[in-house]
Design a protein around this motif. Structure first.
Motif, PDB file in Angstrom:
ATOM      1  N   PRO A 161       0.833  -1.207   0.000  1.00 53.68           N
ATOM      2  CA  PRO A 161       0.000   0.000   0.000  1.00 53.68           C
ATOM      3  C   PRO A 161       0.869   1.259   0.000  1.00 53.68           C
ATOM      4  O   PRO A 161       2.040   1.225   0.368  1.00 53.68           O
ATOM      5  N   ALA A 162       0.268   2.368  -0.370  1.00 50.11           N
ATOM      6  CA  ALA A 162       0.970   3.646  -0.316  1.00 50.11           C
ATOM      7  C   ALA A 162       1.344   3.942   1.132  1.00 50.11           C
ATOM      8  O   ALA A 162       0.593   3.607   2.055  1.00 50.11           O
ATOM      9  N   LEU A 163       2.494   4.548   1.327  1.00 50.54           N
ATOM     10  CA  LEU A 163       2.958   4.912   2.669  1.00 50.54           C
ATOM     11  C   LEU A 163       3.002   6.426   2.796  1.00 50.54           C
ATOM     12  O   LEU A 163       3.527   7.116   1.913  1.00 50.54           O
ATOM     13  N   THR A 164       2.453   6.921   3.880  1.00 50.27           N
ATOM     14  CA  THR A 164       2.538   8.340   4.209  1.00 50.27           C
ATOM     15  C   THR A 164       3.180   8.438   5.581  1.00 50.27           C
ATOM     16  O   THR A 164       2.802   7.703   6.489  1.00 50.27           O
ATOM     17  N   PHE A 165       4.151   9.323   5.714  1.00 50.52           N
ATOM     18  CA  PHE A 165       4.803   9.532   7.003  1.00 50.52           C
ATOM     19  C   PHE A 165       4.350  10.857   7.578  1.00 50.52           C
ATOM     20  O   PHE A 165       4.311  11.872   6.895  1.00 50.52           O
ATOM     21  N   ARG A 166       4.000  10.812   8.838  1.00 51.64           N
ATOM     22  CA  ARG A 166       3.640  12.010   9.590  1.00 51.64           C
ATOM     23  C   ARG A 166       4.641  12.105  10.746  1.00 51.64           C
ATOM     24  O   ARG A 166       4.742  11.202  11.564  1.00 51.64           O
ATOM     25  N   LEU A 167       5.395  13.200  10.770  1.00 50.69           N
ATOM     26  CA  LEU A 167       6.401  13.381  11.816  1.00 50.69           C
ATOM     27  C   LEU A 167       5.823  14.188  12.974  1.00 50.69           C
ATOM     28  O   LEU A 167       5.153  15.197  12.759  1.00 50.69           O
ATOM     29  N   VAL A 168       6.079  13.717  14.184  1.00 45.43           N
ATOM     30  CA  VAL A 168       5.669  14.417  15.400  1.00 45.43           C
ATOM     31  C   VAL A 168       6.900  14.574  16.285  1.00 45.43           C
ATOM     32  O   VAL A 168       7.871  13.845  16.150  1.00 45.43           O
ATOM     33  N   ARG A 169       6.838  15.527  17.195  1.00 40.78           N
ATOM     34  CA  ARG A 169       7.977  15.703  18.120  1.00 40.78           C
ATOM     35  C   ARG A 169       8.011  14.579  19.147  1.00 40.78           C
ATOM     36  O   ARG A 169       9.057  14.041  19.477  1.00 40.78           O
ATOM     37  N   THR A 170       6.846  14.266  19.696  1.00 34.97           N
ATOM     38  CA  THR A 170       6.737  13.180  20.672  1.00 34.97           C
ATOM     39  C   THR A 170       5.365  12.530  20.520  1.00 34.97           C
ATOM     40  O   THR A 170       4.433  13.141  19.999  1.00 34.97           O
ATOM     41  N   HIS A 171       5.272  11.316  21.007  1.00 37.19           N
ATOM     42  CA  HIS A 171       3.992  10.613  21.054  1.00 37.19           C
ATOM     43  C   HIS A 171       3.358  10.834  22.420  1.00 37.19           C
ATOM     44  O   HIS A 171       4.020  11.245  23.371  1.00 37.19           O
ATOM     45  N   ASP A 172       2.068  10.533  22.511  1.00 43.51           N
ATOM     46  CA  ASP A 172       1.357  10.687  23.785  1.00 43.51           C
ATOM     47  C   ASP A 172       1.829   9.692  24.839  1.00 43.51           C
ATOM     48  O   ASP A 172       1.785   9.967  26.035  1.00 43.51           O
ATOM     49  N   THR A 173       2.258   8.521  24.403  1.00 49.84           N
ATOM     50  CA  THR A 173       2.682   7.465  25.312  1.00 49.84           C
ATOM     51  C   THR A 173       4.213   7.415  25.373  1.00 49.84           C
ATOM     52  O   THR A 173       4.860   7.353  24.327  1.00 49.84           O
ATOM     53  N   PRO A 174       4.781   7.434  26.582  1.00 51.62           N
ATOM     54  CA  PRO A 174       6.240   7.333  26.687  1.00 51.62           C
ATOM     55  C   PRO A 174       6.738   6.035  26.034  1.00 51.62           C
ATOM     56  O   PRO A 174       6.066   5.010  26.071  1.00 51.62           O
ATOM     57  N   ASP A 175       7.880   6.093  25.415  1.00 51.07           N
ATOM     58  CA  ASP A 175       8.528   4.953  24.742  1.00 51.07           C
ATOM     59  C   ASP A 175       7.830   4.527  23.455  1.00 51.07           C
ATOM     60  O   ASP A 175       8.236   3.545  22.836  1.00 51.07           O
ATOM     61  N   GLN A 176       6.778   5.224  23.045  1.00 47.18           N
ATOM     62  CA  GLN A 176       6.125   4.905  21.774  1.00 47.18           C
ATOM     63  C   GLN A 176       6.973   5.462  20.644  1.00 47.18           C
ATOM     64  O   GLN A 176       7.406   6.612  20.688  1.00 47.18           O
ATOM     65  N   LEU A 177       7.215   4.631  19.625  1.00 44.19           N
ATOM     66  CA  LEU A 177       8.037   5.051  18.501  1.00 44.19           C
ATOM     67  C   LEU A 177       7.230   5.220  17.214  1.00 44.19           C
ATOM     68  O   LEU A 177       7.652   5.927  16.307  1.00 44.19           O
ATOM     69  N   ILE A 178       6.080   4.542  17.134  1.00 43.83           N
ATOM     70  CA  ILE A 178       5.328   4.549  15.885  1.00 43.83           C
ATOM     71  C   ILE A 178       3.841   4.377  16.167  1.00 43.83           C
ATOM     72  O   ILE A 178       3.447   3.750  17.153  1.00 43.83           O
ATOM     73  N   GLU A 179       3.042   4.954  15.315  1.00 39.64           N
ATOM     74  CA  GLU A 179       1.590   4.763  15.333  1.00 39.64           C
ATOM     75  C   GLU A 179       1.169   4.552  13.883  1.00 39.64           C
ATOM     76  O   GLU A 179       1.674   5.221  12.984  1.00 39.64           O
ATOM     77  N   LEU A 180       0.279   3.593  13.657  1.00 39.68           N
ATOM     78  CA  LEU A 180      -0.168   3.309  12.292  1.00 39.68           C
ATOM     79  C   LEU A 180      -1.650   3.575  12.142  1.00 39.68           C
ATOM     80  O   LEU A 180      -2.438   3.256  13.023  1.00 39.68           O
ATOM     81  N   ASP A 181      -2.001   4.145  11.007  1.00 37.93           N
ATOM     82  CA  ASP A 181      -3.389   4.233  10.564  1.00 37.93           C
ATOM     83  C   ASP A 181      -3.465   3.419   9.283  1.00 37.93           C
ATOM     84  O   ASP A 181      -2.713   3.674   8.330  1.00 37.93           O
ATOM     85  N   LEU A 182      -4.333   2.418   9.276  1.00 40.25           N
ATOM     86  CA  LEU A 182      -4.516   1.577   8.100  1.00 40.25           C
ATOM     87  C   LEU A 182      -5.783   2.024   7.390  1.00 40.25           C
ATOM     88  O   LEU A 182      -6.856   2.018   7.984  1.00 40.25           O
ATOM     89  N   VAL A 183      -5.650   2.401   6.134  1.00 39.24           N
ATOM     90  CA  VAL A 183      -6.771   2.938   5.371  1.00 39.24           C
ATOM     91  C   VAL A 183      -7.249   1.888   4.374  1.00 39.24           C
ATOM     92  O   VAL A 183      -6.450   1.359   3.599  1.00 39.24           O
TER      93      VAL A 183
END
Length: 88
Positions: A55-77
């Motif tokens: 599938p197509a990949l889109t990257f969204r960069l954030v400074r920090t996540h809401d959860t400590p130690d979280q490195l990635i969040e995925l939205d599957l469309v």
């Protein structure tokens, strides 16, 4: 990041199944990350799951996540099925 990526795909797959879909119905993956350095390790998993029709990949960069130690969040469309559209 790879472990979190695989875990997120597993959870996403379970949610998709609850709605009658599989990962192969996914048309876009939105990856929210705080840096892309480590994402290269995830490409092998994508290749194993989807082969050449990833599938197509889109990257969204954030400074920090809401959860400590979280490195990635995925939205599957998943694109809705085409209905009422001409097939010719």
């Amino acid at each position: 990041m790879l472990a979190q990526f695989r875990q997120a795909l597993g959870r996403g797959s379970s949610l998709l199944q609850q709605h009658g879909h599989t990962l192969h119905d996914v048309t876009r993956i939105v990856c929210t990350v705080d840096g892309t350095r480590e994402f290269a390790s995830c490409f092998t998993t994508l290749s194993e799951l989807f082969g050449p029709t990833c599938p197509a990949l889109t990257f969204r960069l954030v400074r920090t996540h809401d959860t400590p130690d979280q490195l990635i969040e995925l939205d599957l469309v998943v694109a809705p099925p085409a209905s009422g559209l001409p097939t010719d």
